[in-house]
Write a protein that holds these residues in place. Structure first.
Motif, PDB file in Angstrom:
ATOM      1  N   SER A  95       1.678   6.698  -6.829  1.00  0.00           N
ATOM      2  CA  SER A  95       0.633   7.672  -7.141  1.00  0.00           C
ATOM      3  C   SER A  95       1.171   9.092  -7.038  1.00  0.00           C
ATOM      4  CB  SER A  95      -0.556   7.500  -6.195  1.00  0.00           C
ATOM      5  OG  SER A  95      -1.172   6.265  -6.397  1.00  0.00           O
ATOM      6  N   SER A 154       2.353   1.724  -3.413  1.00  0.00           N
ATOM      7  CA  SER A 154       1.330   2.217  -4.333  1.00  0.00           C
ATOM      8  C   SER A 154       1.080   3.710  -4.124  1.00  0.00           C
ATOM      9  CB  SER A 154       0.038   1.428  -4.136  1.00  0.00           C
ATOM     10  OG  SER A 154      -0.961   1.899  -4.997  1.00  0.00           O
ATOM     11  N   THR A 155       1.033   4.127  -2.871  1.00  0.00           N
ATOM     12  CA  THR A 155       0.834   5.541  -2.554  1.00  0.00           C
ATOM     13  C   THR A 155       1.997   6.379  -3.096  1.00  0.00           C
ATOM     14  OG1 THR A 155      -0.433   4.975  -0.587  1.00  0.00           O
ATOM     15  CG2 THR A 155       0.513   7.188  -0.655  1.00  0.00           C
ATOM     16  N   HIS A 171       0.835  -1.205   0.000  1.00  0.00           N
ATOM     17  CA  HIS A 171       0.000   0.000   0.000  1.00  0.00           C
ATOM     18  C   HIS A 171       0.873   1.259   0.000  1.00  0.00           C
ATOM     19  CE1 HIS A 171      -3.310   2.695   0.839  1.00  0.00           C
ATOM     20  NE2 HIS A 171      -2.633   3.176   1.860  1.00  0.00           N
ATOM     21  N   GLN A 172       1.926   1.256   0.796  1.00  0.00           N
ATOM     22  CA  GLN A 172       2.820   2.410   0.839  1.00  0.00           C
ATOM     23  C   GLN A 172       3.533   2.605  -0.500  1.00  0.00           C
ATOM     24  OE1 GLN A 172       5.108   1.302   4.300  1.00  0.00           O
ATOM     25  NE2 GLN A 172       3.772   2.447   5.680  1.00  0.00           N
TER      26      GLN A 172
END
Length: 152
Positions: free
Chosen positions: A107, A103-104, A100-101
């Protein structure tokens, strides 16, 4: 002992780690600007996302069979939680947090690239150089008018 559930949790954890590695590779490719390499990374991410969906469904089925579920904030909820299942679940959650980190971060990199591109286009337009820019439909903003050579 819930061996099938533990095995699926381990497999899902490895897939999540592979997805996080693909995200890291994607970030490096975005920095280099290699569009062909980006396509290969995107294909890899798509395959991993599909595998993760299948593993997630298998895990949920195993959890339901064992009387377990994911509760608030990802806590494992059930009457009897095998310590090995709890540890495998914790490892999966940590791997998912890392993905998740990543992916962030990707982004944010994409947002920075888009903002840079928007700013560059704005500068060109302010200088009156937008005749060669393409719109969202893939056509130039100020298409030439007149006789089409394709029509004959």
């Amino acid at each position: 002992m819930s061996l099938p559930l533990i095995q699926i949790l381990h497999r899902e954890t490895e897939a999540v780690k592979a997805f996080a590695e693909a995200l890291a590779d994607e970030r490096e490719v975005m920095k280099s600007g290699d569009a062909q390499a980006l396509g290969a990374v995107l294909d890899r991410k798509t395959a991993l996302a599909s595998a993760l969906a299948e593993l997630g469904a298998a895990r949920e089925a195993q959890m339901a069979a064992a009387g377990l579920r994911a509760g608030p904030n990802g806590m494992l909820v059930g009457l009897r939680i095998d310590p090995a299942v709890h540890q495998a679940w914790r490892t999966l959650r940590l791997a998912a947090l890392g993905a998740h980190q990543a992916s962030t971060l990707n982004s944010a990199v994409i947002a920075a690239h888009l903002e840079h591109t928007r700013a560059a286009i704005q500068v060109l337009r302010q200088r009156g150089i937008d005749a060669g820019l393409y719109g969202r439909d893939g056509r130039t903003q100020n298409a030439a008018s007149g006789l089409s050579l394709a029509r004959g």
